[in-house]
Scaffold this motif. Structure first.
Motif, PDB file in Angstrom:
ATOM      1  N   VAL A  62       0.860  -1.174   0.000  1.00 32.36           N
ATOM      2  CA  VAL A  62       0.000   0.000   0.000  1.00 32.36           C
ATOM      3  C   VAL A  62       0.901   1.229   0.000  1.00 32.36           C
ATOM      4  O   VAL A  62       1.916   1.248   0.697  1.00 32.36           O
ATOM      5  CB  VAL A  62      -0.901   0.023   1.266  1.00 32.36           C
ATOM      6  N   LYS A  63       0.534   2.240  -0.783  1.00 28.75           N
ATOM      7  CA  LYS A  63       1.344   3.459  -0.784  1.00 28.75           C
ATOM      8  C   LYS A  63       1.453   4.009   0.632  1.00 28.75           C
ATOM      9  O   LYS A  63       0.471   4.072   1.360  1.00 28.75           O
ATOM     10  CB  LYS A  63       0.732   4.527  -1.695  1.00 28.75           C
ATOM     11  N   LYS A  64       2.667   4.396   1.004  1.00 27.07           N
ATOM     12  CA  LYS A  64       2.908   4.855   2.369  1.00 27.07           C
ATOM     13  C   LYS A  64       2.037   6.059   2.705  1.00 27.07           C
ATOM     14  O   LYS A  64       1.460   6.130   3.783  1.00 27.07           O
ATOM     15  CB  LYS A  64       4.388   5.189   2.556  1.00 27.07           C
ATOM     16  N   SER A  65       1.919   7.017   1.792  1.00 22.57           N
ATOM     17  CA  SER A  65       1.117   8.212   2.068  1.00 22.57           C
ATOM     18  C   SER A  65      -0.353   7.854   2.280  1.00 22.57           C
ATOM     19  O   SER A  65      -1.020   8.411   3.150  1.00 22.57           O
ATOM     20  CB  SER A  65       1.259   9.225   0.935  1.00 22.57           C
ATOM     21  N   LYS A  66      -0.857   6.895   1.500  1.00 25.39           N
ATOM     22  CA  LYS A  66      -2.255   6.464   1.645  1.00 25.39           C
ATOM     23  C   LYS A  66      -2.449   5.769   2.994  1.00 25.39           C
ATOM     24  O   LYS A  66      -3.432   5.986   3.685  1.00 25.39           O
ATOM     25  CB  LYS A  66      -2.619   5.521   0.502  1.00 25.39           C
TER      26      LYS A  66
END
Length: 78
Positions: A62-66
């Motif tokens: 999962v994208k870290k920012s998300k």
């Protein structure tokens, strides 16, 4: 950068014992990261990956920012 989550939403961290230098990787709940970092002799960091890594079984990149946005909106890390 991406983080690795298991089916329960736990994130993969690298936990280092600063006294011995030993480190291990394990899945923990996001609020547990701050709890580990309150110890003087331990450090916990979220493991990050580039998108070309592939994992078998029930793991998800999962994208870290998300993921960080989701953590901030769903739980209070106090």
């Amino acid at each position: 950068m991406y983080v690795l989550l298991d089916d329960q939403g736990n994130v993969l961290i690298e936990e280092t014992n600063l006294a011995t230098g030993d480190s291990l990787e394990r899945f923990v709940k996001p609020e547990k990261i701050k709890a580990i970092n309150t110890y003087r002799n331990k450090d916990a960091r979220v493991k990050t990956f580039f998108p070309w890594y592939s994992f078998k079984n029930s793991y998800h990149l999962v994208k870290k920012s998300k993921w960080l946005h989701s953590v901030k909106s769903n739980i209070v890390l106090s």
